[in-house]
Design a protein around this motif. Structure first.
Motif, short mmCIF file in Angstrom:
data_model
loop_
_atom_site.label_atom_id
_atom_site.label_comp_id
_atom_site.label_asym_id
_atom_site.label_seq_id
_atom_site.Cartn_x
_atom_site.Cartn_y
_atom_site.Cartn_z
N PHE A 1 0.75 -1.36 -0.01
CA PHE A 1 0.10 0.11 0.04
C PHE A 1 0.98 1.27 -0.01
CE2 PHE A 1 -2.37 3.37 2.45
CZ PHE A 1 -3.42 3.41 1.75
N ALA A 2 1.92 1.29 0.95
CA ALA A 2 2.77 2.37 0.85
C ALA A 2 3.31 2.80 -0.56
CB ALA A 2 3.89 2.28 1.90
N ARG A 3 3.86 1.70 -1.35
CA ARG A 3 4.47 1.79 -2.47
C ARG A 3 3.39 2.34 -3.38
NH1 ARG A 3 8.44 -2.71 -1.91
NH2 ARG A 3 6.86 -4.03 -2.47
N LEU A 4 2.38 2.02 -3.48
CA LEU A 4 1.36 2.41 -4.31
C LEU A 4 0.74 3.73 -4.17
CD1 LEU A 4 -0.94 -1.11 -4.37
CD2 LEU A 4 0.42 -0.19 -6.26
N VAL A 5 0.78 4.26 -2.98
CA VAL A 5 0.58 5.54 -2.63
C VAL A 5 1.62 6.55 -3.33
CG1 VAL A 5 0.26 7.20 -0.86
CG2 VAL A 5 -0.83 5.07 -0.68
N PRO B 1 13.48 -4.50 13.25
CA PRO B 1 12.71 -5.49 12.51
C PRO B 1 12.88 -4.71 10.99
CG PRO B 1 11.29 -5.05 14.16
CD PRO B 1 12.53 -4.32 14.81
N ASN B 2 13.39 -3.41 11.07
CA ASN B 2 13.30 -2.89 9.80
C ASN B 2 14.87 -2.69 9.59
OD1 ASN B 2 10.73 -2.09 9.47
ND2 ASN B 2 10.83 -0.63 10.97
N GLY B 3 15.72 -3.24 10.33
CA GLY B 3 17.11 -3.33 9.91
C GLY B 3 17.76 -3.62 8.54
N ASN B 4 18.31 -2.96 8.00
CA ASN B 4 18.60 -3.19 6.46
C ASN B 4 20.07 -3.14 6.39
OD1 ASN B 4 16.14 -3.46 4.97
ND2 ASN B 4 15.83 -1.31 5.70
N ALA B 5 20.81 -3.15 7.35
CA ALA B 5 22.35 -3.35 7.32
C ALA B 5 22.70 -4.55 6.93
CB ALA B 5 23.10 -2.96 8.79
N ALA B 6 24.07 -4.66 6.28
CA ALA B 6 24.41 -5.98 5.85
C ALA B 6 24.59 -6.89 7.14
CB ALA B 6 25.86 -5.75 5.36
N GLU B 7 24.83 -6.49 8.19
CA GLU B 7 24.90 -7.48 9.46
C GLU B 7 23.80 -7.94 9.80
OE1 GLU B 7 25.87 -3.91 12.51
OE2 GLU B 7 27.04 -4.28 10.94
N ASP B 8 22.56 -7.05 9.85
CA ASP B 8 21.25 -7.46 10.02
C ASP B 8 20.66 -8.37 9.21
OD1 ASP B 8 21.09 -5.75 12.54
OD2 ASP B 8 20.46 -3.98 11.04
N LEU B 9 20.90 -8.60 7.87
CA LEU B 9 20.44 -9.31 7.01
C LEU B 9 21.26 -10.69 7.14
CD1 LEU B 9 19.67 -7.09 3.86
CD2 LEU B 9 18.13 -7.85 5.82
N PRO C 1 14.25 0.69 1.79
CA PRO C 1 14.75 1.20 0.61
C PRO C 1 15.01 0.06 -0.43
CG PRO C 1 16.00 1.85 2.61
CD PRO C 1 15.16 0.77 3.03
N ARG C 2 15.03 0.90 -1.86
CA ARG C 2 15.01 0.05 -3.04
C ARG C 2 16.18 -0.86 -2.90
NH1 ARG C 2 12.46 0.25 -7.57
NH2 ARG C 2 11.36 2.44 -7.08
N GLU C 3 17.31 -0.47 -2.69
CA GLU C 3 18.54 -1.24 -2.57
C GLU C 3 18.44 -2.28 -1.48
OE1 GLU C 3 21.53 -3.31 -3.90
OE2 GLU C 3 20.58 -1.74 -4.97
N ALA C 4 17.82 -2.10 -0.17
CA ALA C 4 17.50 -3.14 0.67
C ALA C 4 16.76 -3.98 0.30
CB ALA C 4 17.28 -2.46 2.03
N GLU C 5 15.55 -3.48 -0.32
CA GLU C 5 14.52 -4.35 -0.89
C GLU C 5 14.95 -5.58 -1.87
OE1 GLU C 5 10.74 -6.04 -1.15
OE2 GLU C 5 11.43 -4.37 0.03
N ARG C 6 16.17 -5.15 -2.74
CA ARG C 6 17.04 -6.08 -3.37
C ARG C 6 17.41 -6.92 -2.84
NH1 ARG C 6 16.95 -1.69 -7.43
NH2 ARG C 6 18.81 -0.71 -6.38
N ALA C 7 18.27 -6.56 -1.69
CA ALA C 7 18.98 -7.37 -0.75
C ALA C 7 18.03 -8.33 -0.18
CB ALA C 7 19.94 -6.80 0.13
#
Length: 364
Positions: free
Chosen positions: A83-87, A192-200, A346-352
């Motif tokens: 929904f957020a992206r569609l908005v 839960p929103n962590g996108n750092a390489a160490e989190d993933l 973010p887009r790059e984190a989404e790809r990761a």
């Protein structure tokens, strides 16, 4: 003869526009996610015929709307991230509040929680909501893990030694990185929103630690069926799917006792939104449908049928007592205080995250 035919021809011609203008509402929603009686009642009261299609993943829904000209008038995207992206993409039509007088019935507190991604709540109303947790076959889990194993944590699934013991009776994980990864990160004590390489990397290690014990990674609707029949004894999925599976298992009376684990570490809270695509062919019918659904008695019927809480507080007294008093359907204020709402990466984190999920599914 011709004189006699002219009045008849005139009647036929006059009737043609009415037939051509038959009002149709095109709905695209999750499977098993509405009370069929509500749809029939809407048609009966408004004369608007409903064409109802279903999907089993947010990726399917987003792909349809992103391509444009979906042909749908009502869609039900989850608040984050779809929904957020569609908005942000301008893919949704602002809702005309004047055409939805029952908007006043919505829970202001819940609507505030989605206003961060939809300022002013211009593009959507909360339809149903719930949490992410574990569906478990209580007897099998007790037998495998022992009577002293607490049944209030993702430890049941994410500790490899537990997953190994449970593998024989069937472990399933819903095919949704949007819901699974934030829950795993929270279990690890991370953002839960962590996108750092160490989190993933930590999340991937946790998932790979149980991967060989997971029977399948599949759409949540299929998990519902597997829990109800006893095919799976542990499944990471949506709360309402587990509660629906409980009801089906009781009806079948085959000795399948199911429970829902709302993780004590903090459960992910999500909201599914009623929204209108920007290019909806019948926006007037869409507004009428939203207004119809936001009636307390209609929403009570939907909650009774699908076992998910809704966002219309006045419906609560009309909900069946067993459903109304079930803490897994309507969590206590204390349990809700531990929940979190995942953000949109973010887009790059989404790809990761997508690459991580592909490796988890492949098992390598």
């Amino acid at each position: 003869m011709l004189r006699r035919l002219l009045p008849l021809l005139a009647l036929v011609v006059c009737a043609m526009p009415a037939a051509a203008q038959e009002r149709v509402l095109n709905v695209y929603n999750w499977s098993d996610y509405i009370d069929p009686y509500a749809v029939a009642r809407f048609t009966r009261e408004t004369g608007i015929r409903v064409r109802y299609d279903v999907y089993d993943s947010l990726e399917t829904l987003e792909g349809k709307l992103s391509a444009g000209r979906s042909g749908y008038d009502i869609v039900v995207p989850t608040s984050e991230p779809t929904f957020a992206r569609l908005v942000r993409a301008g893919a949704l039509r602002p809702i005309d509040r004047a055409a939805v007088p029952n908007w006043r019935n919505l829970d202001a507190t819940l609507m505030e929680r989605v206003a961060t991604i939809d300022p002013g709540n211009r593009h959507g109303a909360v339809y149903l909501w719930g949490t992410v947790g574990l569906g478990i076959r209580v007897d099998r889990v007790r037998a495998a893990l022992g009577p002293d194993q607490p049944l209030d944590s993702l430890d049941i699934l994410l500790r490899p030694e537990n997953a190994q013991r449970l593998a024989r009776c069937g472990i399933m994980v819903m095919d949704s990185p949007t819901d699974v990864l934030p829950s795993v990160l929270r279990w690890l004590g991370r953002d839960p929103n962590g996108n750092a390489a160490e989190d993933l990397r930590a999340a991937e290690q946790a998932l790979m630690g149980i991967r060989r014990h997971v029977r399948t990674i599949i759409a949540s609707g299929s998990i519902l069926d597997a829990l109800a029949t006893g095919e799976a004894c542990v499944a990471l999925t949506y709360s309402g799917d587990v509660i629906q599976a409980q009801a089906r298992a009781r009806e079948a009376n085959r000795g399948v006792e199911l429970g829902y684990v709302m993780p004590r570490e903090g459960a992910q809270l999500w909201f599914d939104m009623l929204a209108i695509p920007a290019d909806a062919p019948n926006p007037e019918a869409a507004h009428a449908f939203i207004n119809f659904l936001l009636q307390p008695e209609v929403m009570a019927g939907i909650t009774n049928h699908v076992r998910y809480p809704n966002a219309v507080p006045a419906s609560r007294p009309l909900v069946d007592e067993a459903v109304r008093n079930d803490p897994n359907v309507f969590p206590s204020p204390e349990a809700l205080s531990r929940t979190f709402v995942a953000g949109t990466p973010p887009r790059e984190a989404e790809r990761a995250r997508t690459r991580l999920w592909a490796r988890f599914k492949a098992g390598r």
